[in-house]
Write a protein that holds these residues in place. Structure first.
Motif, PDB file in Angstrom:
ATOM      1  N   TYR A 176      24.530  -6.894 -12.642  1.00 46.58           N
ATOM      2  CA  TYR A 176      23.876  -5.689 -12.142  1.00 46.58           C
ATOM      3  C   TYR A 176      24.802  -4.481 -12.231  1.00 46.58           C
ATOM      4  O   TYR A 176      24.410  -3.408 -12.693  1.00 46.58           O
ATOM      5  N   LEU A 177      26.059  -4.665 -11.800  1.00 46.39           N
ATOM      6  CA  LEU A 177      27.011  -3.559 -11.837  1.00 46.39           C
ATOM      7  C   LEU A 177      27.336  -3.134 -13.272  1.00 46.39           C
ATOM      8  O   LEU A 177      27.489  -1.939 -13.554  1.00 46.39           O
ATOM      9  N   LEU A 178      27.452  -4.091 -14.164  1.00 50.17           N
ATOM     10  CA  LEU A 178      27.695  -3.736 -15.562  1.00 50.17           C
ATOM     11  C   LEU A 178      26.536  -2.912 -16.112  1.00 50.17           C
ATOM     12  O   LEU A 178      26.742  -1.917 -16.819  1.00 50.17           O
ATOM     13  N   ARG A 179      25.321  -3.288 -15.778  1.00 46.78           N
ATOM     14  CA  ARG A 179      24.163  -2.516 -16.221  1.00 46.78           C
ATOM     15  C   ARG A 179      24.200  -1.095 -15.656  1.00 46.78           C
ATOM     16  O   ARG A 179      23.879  -0.120 -16.354  1.00 46.78           O
ATOM     17  N   ILE A 180      24.604  -0.981 -14.406  1.00 46.01           N
ATOM     18  CA  ILE A 180      24.685   0.344 -13.788  1.00 46.01           C
ATOM     19  C   ILE A 180      25.723   1.214 -14.492  1.00 46.01           C
ATOM     20  O   ILE A 180      25.453   2.358 -14.891  1.00 46.01           O
ATOM     21  N   PHE A 181      26.944   0.687 -14.660  1.00 48.29           N
ATOM     22  CA  PHE A 181      27.998   1.507 -15.250  1.00 48.29           C
ATOM     23  C   PHE A 181      27.756   1.777 -16.735  1.00 48.29           C
ATOM     24  O   PHE A 181      28.145   2.823 -17.255  1.00 48.29           O
ATOM     25  N   GLU A 182      27.109   0.858 -17.432  1.00 45.11           N
ATOM     26  CA  GLU A 182      26.770   1.092 -18.841  1.00 45.11           C
ATOM     27  C   GLU A 182      25.817   2.278 -18.988  1.00 45.11           C
ATOM     28  O   GLU A 182      25.812   2.961 -20.020  1.00 45.11           O
ATOM     29  N   SER A 183      25.013   2.545 -17.974  1.00 46.98           N
ATOM     30  CA  SER A 183      24.003   3.611 -18.065  1.00 46.98           C
ATOM     31  C   SER A 183      24.607   5.000 -17.904  1.00 46.98           C
ATOM     32  O   SER A 183      23.892   5.996 -18.065  1.00 46.98           O
ATOM     33  N   GLY A 184      25.905   5.060 -17.579  1.00 46.38           N
ATOM     34  CA  GLY A 184      26.569   6.356 -17.471  1.00 46.38           C
ATOM     35  C   GLY A 184      26.242   7.140 -16.220  1.00 46.38           C
ATOM     36  O   GLY A 184      25.936   8.334 -16.295  1.00 46.38           O
ATOM     37  N   PRO A 185      26.296   6.499 -15.037  1.00 47.91           N
ATOM     38  CA  PRO A 185      25.990   7.230 -13.809  1.00 47.91           C
ATOM     39  C   PRO A 185      27.079   8.243 -13.472  1.00 47.91           C
ATOM     40  O   PRO A 185      28.212   8.140 -13.950  1.00 47.91           O
ATOM     41  N   ARG A 186      26.731   9.180 -12.640  1.00 48.13           N
ATOM     42  CA  ARG A 186      27.718  10.118 -12.112  1.00 48.13           C
ATOM     43  C   ARG A 186      28.318   9.477 -10.860  1.00 48.13           C
ATOM     44  O   ARG A 186      27.609   9.280  -9.868  1.00 48.13           O
ATOM     45  N   TYR A 187      29.595   9.129 -10.911  1.00 46.72           N
ATOM     46  CA  TYR A 187      30.182   8.381  -9.797  1.00 46.72           C
ATOM     47  C   TYR A 187      31.569   8.901  -9.448  1.00 46.72           C
ATOM     48  O   TYR A 187      32.200   9.640 -10.202  1.00 46.72           O
ATOM     49  N   THR A 188      32.025   8.484  -8.267  1.00 49.98           N
ATOM     50  CA  THR A 188      33.374   8.796  -7.821  1.00 49.98           C
ATOM     51  C   THR A 188      33.992   7.543  -7.234  1.00 49.98           C
ATOM     52  O   THR A 188      33.276   6.623  -6.818  1.00 49.98           O
ATOM     53  N   LEU A 189      35.325   7.492  -7.219  1.00 46.38           N
ATOM     54  CA  LEU A 189      36.062   6.301  -6.779  1.00 46.38           C
ATOM     55  C   LEU A 189      36.888   6.649  -5.542  1.00 46.38           C
ATOM     56  O   LEU A 189      38.090   6.907  -5.629  1.00 46.38           O
ATOM     57  N   PRO A 190      36.266   6.664  -4.373  1.00 47.45           N
ATOM     58  CA  PRO A 190      37.017   6.999  -3.159  1.00 47.45           C
ATOM     59  C   PRO A 190      38.051   5.920  -2.820  1.00 47.45           C
ATOM     60  O   PRO A 190      37.942   4.765  -3.252  1.00 47.45           O
ATOM     61  N   ASP A 191      39.047   6.295  -2.032  1.00 45.61           N
ATOM     62  CA  ASP A 191      40.043   5.341  -1.563  1.00 45.61           C
ATOM     63  C   ASP A 191      39.640   4.693  -0.242  1.00 45.61           C
ATOM     64  O   ASP A 191      40.468   4.071   0.429  1.00 45.61           O
ATOM     65  N   THR A 192      38.396   4.818   0.122  1.00 44.86           N
ATOM     66  CA  THR A 192      37.867   4.136   1.301  1.00 44.86           C
ATOM     67  C   THR A 192      37.895   2.625   1.092  1.00 44.86           C
ATOM     68  O   THR A 192      37.564   2.139   0.008  1.00 44.86           O
ATOM     69  N   VAL A 193      38.275   1.873   2.131  1.00 48.40           N
ATOM     70  CA  VAL A 193      38.105   0.417   2.096  1.00 48.40           C
ATOM     71  C   VAL A 193      36.675   0.131   2.534  1.00 48.40           C
ATOM     72  O   VAL A 193      36.296   0.377   3.681  1.00 48.40           O
ATOM     73  N   ALA A 194      35.869  -0.357   1.603  1.00 53.18           N
ATOM     74  CA  ALA A 194      34.434  -0.502   1.849  1.00 53.18           C
ATOM     75  C   ALA A 194      34.067  -1.832   2.487  1.00 53.18           C
ATOM     76  O   ALA A 194      33.068  -1.916   3.210  1.00 53.18           O
ATOM     77  N   ILE A 195      34.824  -2.888   2.204  1.00 55.72           N
ATOM     78  CA  ILE A 195      34.531  -4.188   2.829  1.00 55.72           C
ATOM     79  C   ILE A 195      35.817  -4.969   3.058  1.00 55.72           C
ATOM     80  O   ILE A 195      36.798  -4.816   2.322  1.00 55.72           O
TER      81      ILE A 195
END
Length: 250
Positions: A176-195
């Motif tokens: 699922y994630l590969l499909r999302i990133f392959e589609s070229g979304p607009r994203y950011t990589l915060p330094d938040t610990v999410a889990i």
């Protein structure tokens, strides 16, 4: 801003209360809608969730026969509210750190065109279920890797991507994630610990032989998609190991 969090669960009576509590303590950050999909549990998972529903109206429980993680995730997607603007995921044995939603939702407030925040995860082999923090003396590993739970996704991105491939027993999240990133979304990589990803003997990723086979199958699907459609993006720049490279869990 309504944030729906999808939580599939199968025989997680031992951990699910902590997972839900970790979300509920962040209700000040968003209008939370927690969707629990009980995938045919035979223990007290459903009863534990019902006890928490008695205390709050933002948890919704849906039960189904045991059909596997991919179908459980798709069941959760079908229960999204019309007003849901953002979607995230949390597995029923993990913990969402305090302040995570407040930090990452600020990114969407600052950039209305954002599709996705993709944050860090901490692997831990012990969690204090009272404080919902890593237990004293436990081992930890910090990284940015393939995990649905580190993402907060715009509803438009989720609708565009569609459902999970139900042929996967595991690594449906990788696919699922590969499909999302392959589609070229607009994203950011915060330094938040999410889990806090809880390592324990019952992790599905410890099943002999299955995780590697399913992971490689997800990678192969990605290669075939990109070969058939050159407009799809290569997935790069989202992996980062913050701990020593020679440190490993056993």
């Amino acid at each position: 801003m309504t944030l729906s969090v999808i939580m599939p669960a199968y025989n997680r009576e031992r951990y699910i209360v902590s997972a839900l509590r970790s979300l509920l303590r962040q209700r000040d950050a968003a209008d939370l809608d927690i969707i629990v999909v009980d995938d045919g549990s035979t223990d007290g998972t459903a009863d534990a969730v019902r006890a928490m529903i008695d205390e709050t109206s933002c948890i919704r429980l849906f039960r189904q026969a045991h059909m596997g993680i991919s179908k459980a995730r798709n069941s959760g997607l079908r229960q999204l509210l019309p007003q849901t603007e953002l979607v995230s995921f949390l597995d029923s044995d993990d913990v969402s750190p305090a302040g995570r939603f407040k930090a990452d939702l600020a990114c969407f407030a600052a950039d209305p065109g954002l599709d996705l925040t993709y944050s860090l995860m901490m692997l831990v082999d012990g969690i204090d279920d009272e404080t919902l923090e890593p237990a004293a003396g436990c081992r930890t590993m910090m990284l940015r890797g393939l995990s649905l739970s580190v993402g907060i996704f715009s509803r438009k991105l989720i609708d565009r991507t569609g459902g999970f491939d139900e042929a996967f027993r595991q690594s449906e999240d990788t696919d699922y994630l590969l499909r999302i990133f392959e589609s070229g979304p607009r994203y950011t990589l915060p330094d938040t610990v999410a889990i806090y990803y809880r390592r324990h003997p019952g992790n599905a990723t410890r099943e002999q032989g299955v995780p590697l086979r399913e992971y490689l199958r997800a990678l192969h699907k990605s290669m075939r998609r990109r070969k058939a459609d050159p407009s799809l993006r290569q997935v790069e720049g989202i992996f980062e190991l913050r701990s020593p490279a020679d440190w490993q869990f056993t």
